[in-house]
Motif scaffolding. Structure first.
Motif, PDB file in Angstrom:
ATOM      1  N   SER A  36       7.183  -2.796  -8.911  1.00 51.43           N
ATOM      2  CA  SER A  36       8.096  -3.181  -9.988  1.00 51.43           C
ATOM      3  C   SER A  36       7.423  -4.138 -10.962  1.00 51.43           C
ATOM      4  O   SER A  36       7.576  -4.017 -12.189  1.00 51.43           O
ATOM      5  N   GLU A  37       6.683  -5.106 -10.419  1.00 47.75           N
ATOM      6  CA  GLU A  37       6.008  -6.074 -11.282  1.00 47.75           C
ATOM      7  C   GLU A  37       4.906  -5.399 -12.096  1.00 47.75           C
ATOM      8  O   GLU A  37       4.712  -5.715 -13.279  1.00 47.75           O
ATOM      9  N   ALA A  38       4.176  -4.455 -11.487  1.00 44.87           N
ATOM     10  CA  ALA A  38       3.138  -3.734 -12.229  1.00 44.87           C
ATOM     11  C   ALA A  38       3.753  -2.923 -13.371  1.00 44.87           C
ATOM     12  O   ALA A  38       3.264  -2.954 -14.512  1.00 44.87           O
ATOM     13  N   LEU A  39       4.811  -2.202 -13.081  1.00 46.29           N
ATOM     14  CA  LEU A  39       5.451  -1.380 -14.114  1.00 46.29           C
ATOM     15  C   LEU A  39       6.074  -2.241 -15.211  1.00 46.29           C
ATOM     16  O   LEU A  39       6.110  -1.833 -16.377  1.00 46.29           O
ATOM     17  N   TYR A  40       6.564  -3.411 -14.843  1.00 50.01           N
ATOM     18  CA  TYR A  40       7.121  -4.329 -15.837  1.00 50.01           C
ATOM     19  C   TYR A  40       6.069  -4.655 -16.902  1.00 50.01           C
ATOM     20  O   TYR A  40       6.384  -4.841 -18.079  1.00 50.01           O
ATOM     21  N   TYR A  41       4.800  -4.704 -16.466  1.00 50.07           N
ATOM     22  CA  TYR A  41       3.694  -4.983 -17.384  1.00 50.07           C
ATOM     23  C   TYR A  41       2.934  -3.713 -17.780  1.00 50.07           C
ATOM     24  O   TYR A  41       1.794  -3.789 -18.259  1.00 50.07           O
ATOM     25  N   ASN A  42       3.545  -2.547 -17.576  1.00 51.88           N
ATOM     26  CA  ASN A  42       2.999  -1.260 -18.035  1.00 51.88           C
ATOM     27  C   ASN A  42       1.680  -0.885 -17.358  1.00 51.88           C
ATOM     28  O   ASN A  42       0.836  -0.212 -17.965  1.00 51.88           O
ATOM     29  N   VAL A  43       1.494  -1.286 -16.114  1.00 58.07           N
ATOM     30  CA  VAL A  43       0.227  -1.054 -15.426  1.00 58.07           C
ATOM     31  C   VAL A  43       0.316   0.194 -14.547  1.00 58.07           C
ATOM     32  O   VAL A  43       1.159   0.258 -13.647  1.00 58.07           O
ATOM     33  N   PRO A  44      -0.530   1.191 -14.764  1.00 56.58           N
ATOM     34  CA  PRO A  44      -0.549   2.376 -13.905  1.00 56.58           C
ATOM     35  C   PRO A  44      -1.217   2.060 -12.575  1.00 56.58           C
ATOM     36  O   PRO A  44      -1.949   1.072 -12.456  1.00 56.58           O
ATOM     37  N   MET A  45      -0.994   2.916 -11.580  1.00 63.53           N
ATOM     38  CA  MET A  45      -1.394   2.565 -10.213  1.00 63.53           C
ATOM     39  C   MET A  45      -2.079   3.677  -9.455  1.00 63.53           C
ATOM     40  O   MET A  45      -1.816   4.854  -9.675  1.00 63.53           O
ATOM     41  N   VAL A  46      -2.955   3.247  -8.539  1.00 60.58           N
ATOM     42  CA  VAL A  46      -3.417   4.064  -7.429  1.00 60.58           C
ATOM     43  C   VAL A  46      -2.684   3.529  -6.208  1.00 60.58           C
ATOM     44  O   VAL A  46      -2.833   2.359  -5.850  1.00 60.58           O
ATOM     45  N   MET A  47      -1.870   4.363  -5.586  1.00 63.28           N
ATOM     46  CA  MET A  47      -0.964   3.896  -4.532  1.00 63.28           C
ATOM     47  C   MET A  47      -1.370   4.465  -3.172  1.00 63.28           C
ATOM     48  O   MET A  47      -1.603   5.669  -3.036  1.00 63.28           O
ATOM     49  N   ILE A  48      -1.448   3.572  -2.187  1.00 61.97           N
ATOM     50  CA  ILE A  48      -1.824   3.954  -0.835  1.00 61.97           C
ATOM     51  C   ILE A  48      -0.716   3.475   0.096  1.00 61.97           C
ATOM     52  O   ILE A  48      -0.809   2.415   0.737  1.00 61.97           O
ATOM     53  N   PRO A  49       0.408   4.197   0.153  1.00 68.18           N
ATOM     54  CA  PRO A  49       1.548   3.751   0.960  1.00 68.18           C
ATOM     55  C   PRO A  49       1.205   3.762   2.447  1.00 68.18           C
ATOM     56  O   PRO A  49       0.496   4.654   2.930  1.00 68.18           O
ATOM     57  N   LEU A  50       1.726   2.777   3.157  1.00 63.81           N
ATOM     58  CA  LEU A  50       1.412   2.637   4.572  1.00 63.81           C
ATOM     59  C   LEU A  50       2.611   2.871   5.476  1.00 63.81           C
ATOM     60  O   LEU A  50       2.482   3.453   6.542  1.00 63.81           O
ATOM     61  N   THR A  51       3.792   2.414   5.053  1.00 65.97           N
ATOM     62  CA  THR A  51       4.916   2.443   5.984  1.00 65.97           C
ATOM     63  C   THR A  51       6.237   2.221   5.255  1.00 65.97           C
ATOM     64  O   THR A  51       6.270   2.026   4.042  1.00 65.97           O
ATOM     65  N   SER A  52       7.327   2.249   6.026  1.00 64.84           N
ATOM     66  CA  SER A  52       8.673   1.911   5.538  1.00 64.84           C
ATOM     67  C   SER A  52       9.030   2.717   4.288  1.00 64.84           C
ATOM     68  O   SER A  52       8.908   3.926   4.276  1.00 64.84           O
TER      69      SER A  52
END
Length: 405
Positions: free
Chosen positions: A313-329
């Motif tokens: 949420s904080e990254a998107l608030y600042y318009n930052v794209p992501m490489v995401m490595i989800p782990l759990t939950s």
């Protein structure tokens, strides 16, 4: 003026989104009593709220077997975690901390599930459910729904424990669905309707406030202007505050990115011993135990993350794209939604290699559409109203209820 009780679980990603709201409620004349574990005392006191603590294991999501994050193959496993790991352990402590107190309304974290209903019923007051992730249209584990003998045993033992707790607290016994249901007269979600999956299936009791971004006075000072090269792209790497001790992953990042003309900032975690990797840290990396995340994200060109909701949420608030490595939950749910909307790419940590990690980051940095889509989502988060309108909505909601009594 109303007297407000807020109860939260000991997790940065659940406490941080509430801080702006607490400050706004107090600025509007509400008296706020905030209950959490001792480690969050200073952070909460800075809002002006009264703080009370309940005893709980330090860093429980890392060391408590009932709370340690794990992939859920069936909703019963998630319900079992809520009942056994949270309700059974903290609700009695919270009731003891607030014994004899009077409040006008109550705000509780959604991971408390039925525990929030117990406290509201015992106090006889209306409640707000504070949802730091997506609102769960379907419980975690529903997408797989695997059933075997172990799942059946978990289901039965969870309901049995819930029945015992209902008797202990003198409240009606819940169904398995009620254990994790978002309860309360109002559900406050710290995202936008645009980002929320299946938002059309949620009724008007769900209020989408957007990302709650407030300056963190406890953040360390990092002289970014002196450390960062304005002629290089900046990439931030952080795996949250719970699952951040994976030295093998950090070594993988060093191997993947060491020859790139990019400045990397890595938050290793305050309890992570990086000593064994000290000689492996490349010259294009700044590694610190704790990073002022908001300040870095304001300057970042991309974010390598575990896809925790607060970080995303904080990254998107600042318009930052992501490489995401989800782990759990809920992290796979979060990362899949961001990828669906075109603001990042999800990778499988089980099959991750340095080559795949490097190529994926270069794709996100090189294709402007990822930044554009992150900006589109970010605009929806910024326009949602934030904690200022959330405070107005809560006060208005419970002023009406008070007038009806």
């Amino acid at each position: 003026m109303a007297r407000v009780l807020i109860v939260n679980i000991p997790a940065e990603g659940h406490v941080n989104p509430t801080l702006g709201l607490v400050k706004q409620l107090i600025d509007r004349g509400e008296e706020v009593v905030y209950v959490c574990t001792e480690e969050y005392r200073n952070k909460v006191l800075q809002t002006g709220a009264e703080f009370r603590s309940y005893p709980f294991q330090v860093d429980p999501f890392s060391y408590d077997p009932d709370l340690k994050p794990a992939p859920y193959k069936h909703p019963s496993q998630f319900a079992n975690m809520v009942v056994r790991g949270i309700i059974q352990k903290i609700v009695p402590e919270i009731l003891q901390v607030i014994e004899g107190d009077k409040y006008d309304y109550f705000i509780f974290d959604s991971l408390m599930g039925w525990g929030g209903t117990i406290i509201a019923q015992r106090l006889g007051i209306p409640a707000v459910c504070s949802i730091a992730s997506f609102a769960f249209v379907d419980p975690l584990g529903s997408e797989q729904g695997l059933i075997d003998d172990d799942i059946e045993n978990v289901y039965e033992s969870t309901l049995e424990l819930a029945q015992q707790l209902a008797t202990q607290f003198n409240v009606p016994a819940p169904s398995i669905q009620e254990l994790t249901k978002h309860a309360g007269q109002l559900k406050l979600v710290y995202t936008s309707r645009y980002l929320q999956p299946k938002a059309d299936q949620l009724d008007d009791s769900f209020y989408f406030a957007g990302t709650s971004v407030v300056p963190r006075k406890d953040a360390p000072n990092l002289p970014l202007a002196q450390l960062l090269d304005p002629h290089k792209q900046t990439v931030y790497i952080a795996m949250g505050t719970i699952l951040n001790r994976d030295l093998a992953f950090y070594k993988l990042c060093f191997d993947a990115f060491q020859h790139l003309p990019i400045q990397f900032i890595l938050s290793s975690g305050k309890d992570t011993d990086m000593g064994s990797l000290a000689d492996c840290i490349p010259s294009n990396f700044i590694v610190r135990p704790y990073i002022p995340q908001l300040e870095v994200l304001e300057r970042a060109d991309a974010f390598v993350t575990h896809a925790g909701m607060n970080s995303v949420s904080e990254a998107l608030y600042y318009n930052v794209p992501m490489v995401m490595i989800p782990l759990t939950s809920d992290q796979p749910l979060v990362s899949n939604r961001v990828q669906e909307l075109g603001a990042g790419i999800t990778l499988d940590h089980h099959t991750l290699t340095a080559e795949v990690l490097r190529e994926t980051l270069m794709q996100v940095l090189g294709d402007s559409s990822y930044r554009q889509q992150a900006g589109h989502i970010g605009e929806s988060l910024r326009q949602a109203g934030g904690y200022i309108q959330a405070a107005d909505t809560i006060i208005r909601q419970f002023s009406k209820i008070k007038q009806q009594i």
